[in-house]
Write a protein that holds these residues in place. Structure first.
Motif, short mmCIF file in Angstrom:
data_model
loop_
_atom_site.label_atom_id
_atom_site.label_comp_id
_atom_site.label_asym_id
_atom_site.label_seq_id
_atom_site.Cartn_x
_atom_site.Cartn_y
_atom_site.Cartn_z
N ASN A 75 0.81 -1.07 0.14
CA ASN A 75 -0.12 0.03 -0.01
C ASN A 75 0.99 1.34 0.02
O ASN A 75 0.54 2.10 -0.87
CB ASN A 75 -0.96 0.03 1.17
N VAL A 76 1.91 1.16 0.93
CA VAL A 76 2.56 2.48 1.05
C VAL A 76 3.58 2.55 -0.21
O VAL A 76 3.89 3.76 -0.58
CB VAL A 76 3.33 2.49 2.42
N LYS A 77 4.46 1.37 -0.64
CA LYS A 77 5.41 1.79 -1.30
C LYS A 77 4.79 1.47 -2.95
O LYS A 77 4.26 0.30 -3.14
CB LYS A 77 6.44 0.66 -1.25
N GLN A 78 5.11 2.25 -3.79
CA GLN A 78 4.40 2.31 -5.12
C GLN A 78 5.34 1.49 -6.04
O GLN A 78 5.04 1.12 -7.28
CB GLN A 78 4.00 3.66 -5.43
N ASP A 79 6.74 1.65 -5.80
CA ASP A 79 7.83 1.17 -6.93
C ASP A 79 8.39 0.06 -6.47
O ASP A 79 9.61 -0.09 -6.34
CB ASP A 79 8.41 2.38 -7.32
N THR A 80 7.93 -1.09 -5.95
CA THR A 80 8.61 -2.11 -5.33
C THR A 80 8.82 -3.31 -6.56
O THR A 80 7.97 -3.27 -7.50
CB THR A 80 7.68 -2.97 -4.56
N SER A 81 10.03 -3.80 -6.42
CA SER A 81 10.45 -4.77 -7.25
C SER A 81 9.50 -6.02 -7.63
O SER A 81 9.35 -6.63 -8.69
CB SER A 81 11.92 -5.41 -6.74
N ILE A 82 8.51 -6.17 -6.47
CA ILE A 82 7.68 -7.49 -6.74
C ILE A 82 6.53 -6.99 -7.42
O ILE A 82 6.14 -7.96 -8.52
CB ILE A 82 7.28 -8.27 -5.21
N ARG A 83 5.97 -5.81 -7.13
CA ARG A 83 4.93 -5.27 -7.99
C ARG A 83 5.38 -5.18 -9.43
O ARG A 83 4.60 -5.82 -10.48
CB ARG A 83 4.45 -4.08 -7.54
N LYS A 84 6.54 -4.55 -9.70
CA LYS A 84 6.84 -4.38 -11.08
C LYS A 84 7.12 -5.68 -12.15
O LYS A 84 7.01 -5.87 -13.11
CB LYS A 84 8.21 -3.71 -11.18
N THR A 85 7.63 -6.78 -11.25
CA THR A 85 7.72 -7.92 -11.83
C THR A 85 6.24 -8.37 -12.44
O THR A 85 6.31 -9.15 -13.34
CB THR A 85 8.48 -9.05 -10.73
N PHE A 86 5.32 -8.43 -11.56
CA PHE A 86 4.07 -8.81 -12.04
C PHE A 86 3.47 -7.89 -12.96
O PHE A 86 2.87 -8.41 -14.08
CB PHE A 86 3.13 -9.10 -10.66
#
Lengths: 366, 366
Positions: A75-86
């Motif tokens: 919720n807080v972090k918008q530019d995480t590696s895990i989200r970008k991977t998906f």
């Protein structure tokens, strides 16, 4: 196939992840997108110039740490590696996502970015484990700690699909993990699930016990994520304890050490078979795309194997296969849904009896 | 010590039980009362005339079968071997009861005949398992499938006592079996139990994972009976699968076979350490007397070891020790009880929120 790899996820990231990716490029015909901090990753990758043409970096500035609450972090972090991977899977830039990081965060990111399959309330984690003579699908391996019967029924359908397309079994035998083989054995959740699976047209074999997981009696083991995770990690702990002990016993005598020289190849094959590092990763099931999560303690070999598994899943388009299986049983699920409803009604009545009898039911399991 | 042995209980009863009892008489300074059908037992015993002076038979006409519902069977059948075995402890004719039969029936018979200890709502099964370098107490190993937080807290107190008197540890380290080490990890039951144990004056180490069971990080593993039983049987299954696989690997090459000749003693010690037959039995904890249950598949060696364990528990008067420990913490439990109450109140509110939010909470875990 193009595999998006969360380069910042895992206890030994990013070093082990980069090393593992480079190993994978040597052995597997795929391309890799490393997702993470470019400034950190570029120097690590520079040592391996031979890999340069099949690996690229996608920059992100943030990471979900292993000890963070996945929900809060995402919720807080918008530019995480895990989200970008998906994100790369969603946009079609990659065919599969792989992470050895916070598995709760991987599940959530996969869920949010790719969405769930139709007829699936909750995605789960499907693991494929070595048995005495083959392999077995186990799910849920840790995503859902408090489940309802219909969740377990959906896991069974997804396990059916996974076993069919990865183990090549037309009608996989489904077992429900319990503490006795008879229909009445187990906790409330398992007893209610048993009744539902009995009525489904899956190849349901009834309850199995912990010792049956590795005994090739079934092809799919169904359980909630708490029990599944405890069972998996217990198995891992036993393998480790036995390995240590065996080594100690062998070293404790000159004869043992001499014998070891001759047995080394056999012991090595044995170790390989049961080493999680050889197994790669577990599949996120029920999301609309392919996501693989590797062990947090993954070394480069484990990362390489997780990439290999991701590549294989992408080749057989496993998410599409699971979707088809679940959808093709839609008609069945229609009639089946009514039965689910009936059983729930029955459970509600039973629960009510318990409430009035003990007036403490609200403490139950909580 | 006098050990009452349910001669009709177990997959290989009565033969394996009689053989095991005779073995035990050779190795252990105890007397044995075999409980069961005199007509069946006398001929089996007649072959072992040397044992005659330290073994006797108590006749019963009925048996609770392994696949029977314990409650129904004990209600209908009045003269079962399992009930009579506990009757002998109640009357003082025996110091401990031992059975390899239906473990649910053993628990119920022990409970009805001997009653529970003060401050204990539900008795449980305490197992002592081999670890990499020592031993660990695990409970509940299968008696209570659906638990509440205060049940698990009581298990923790009993586990504390068992570890103190059998492992000889003054302040045993208590671990709560979960799927992550952080406080927030686990299902509803575990999260609520964590808060209670944190407030107790036990030496609580927090959550542990399945792999920690065998890693000597804690002396007592606390869990509900469903999870405990799955973990135990999973461990058993892994040991079996690894053993089979190791044998196959060794046999598959001439070098392996040659090496095996030298390693045999090491492998034998290794096998002994992790073979359930060497471990004997689990203790029924929380009943007012000593009851030991052995593995259903017990062979004569396993029966002998279960009798040895029963003899040891009788010598240290373990039931009395557990009683003293639980009672001595009564003052603590008084203040502790208030905290339990507070947490339950909190849970009730939380549960209510869930009810109104989803209006399907009655399906939950049922």
């Amino acid at each position: 196939m193009k595999i998006a790899v969360d380069a910042m996820g895992g206890d030994y990231a990013p070093h082990a992840v980069v090393e593992g990716a480079v190993l994978a490029l040597r052995k597997i015909d795929c391309t890799i997108i490393l997702v993470g901090d470019r400034e950190v990753l570029e120097p690590l990758l520079a040592r391996h110039s031979h890999a340069a043409d099949r690996v690229s970096i996608k920059h992100t500035s943030e990471v979900v740490r292993m000890d963070e609450s996945p929900r809060k972090a995402l919720n807080v972090k918008q530019d995480t590696s895990i989200r970008k991977t998906f994100d790369l899977v969603k946009s079609g830039e990659a065919d599969a996502a792989m992470s050895a990081g916070n598995s709760g965060a991987a599940m959530l990111a996969g869920l949010h970015v790719l969405g769930t399959l139709p007829h699936v309330d909750r995605p789960c984690i499907g693991s494929i484990l070595p048995t005495t003579n083959g392999r077995v699908v186990m799910l849920d391996a840790g995503a859902n700690v408090d489940c309802r019967p219909h969740n377990l029924v959906q896991f069974a359908f997804m396990g059916h699909a996974l076993a069919k397309y990865t183990l090549g079994i037309q009608s996989p035998r489904i077992g429900l993990l319990s503490i006795g083989e008879e229909a009445g054995k187990g906790n409330d959740l398992v007893r209610a699930t048993y009744k539902l699976l009995r009525k489904s047209d899956l190849n349901f074999q009834g309850n199995i016990e912990g010792r049956d997981i590795f005994a090739d009696n079934v092809d799919v083991v169904v359980c909630d994520g708490f029990v599944g995770n405890v069972a998996l990690k217990t198995a891992e702990g036993v393998v480790q304890a036995l390995g240590t002990r065996l080594k100690d016993e062998i070293r404790s005598s000159i004869f043992g050490r001499f014998g070891y020289l001759f047995m080394r190849p056999a012991l090595k094959r044995f170790k390989q078979r049961f080493d999680y590092a050889e197994y790669g990763g577990a599949l996120l099931l029920g999301i609309d795309g392919i996501g693989v999560i590797a062990h947090g303690r993954s070394n480069p070999v484990a990362i390489m194997n997780a990439i290999r598994i991701s590549d294989e899943y992408a080749r057989i388009r496993i998410a599409q296969r699971v979707k088809e299986e679940v959808e093709s049983s839609a008609e069945l699920k229609q009639s089946f849904g009514d039965k689910v409803h009936q059983v729930f009604e029955h459970i509600k009545e039973k629960k009510f009896e318990m409430d009035t009898k003990e007036s403490t039911a609200s403490e139950k399991g909580d």
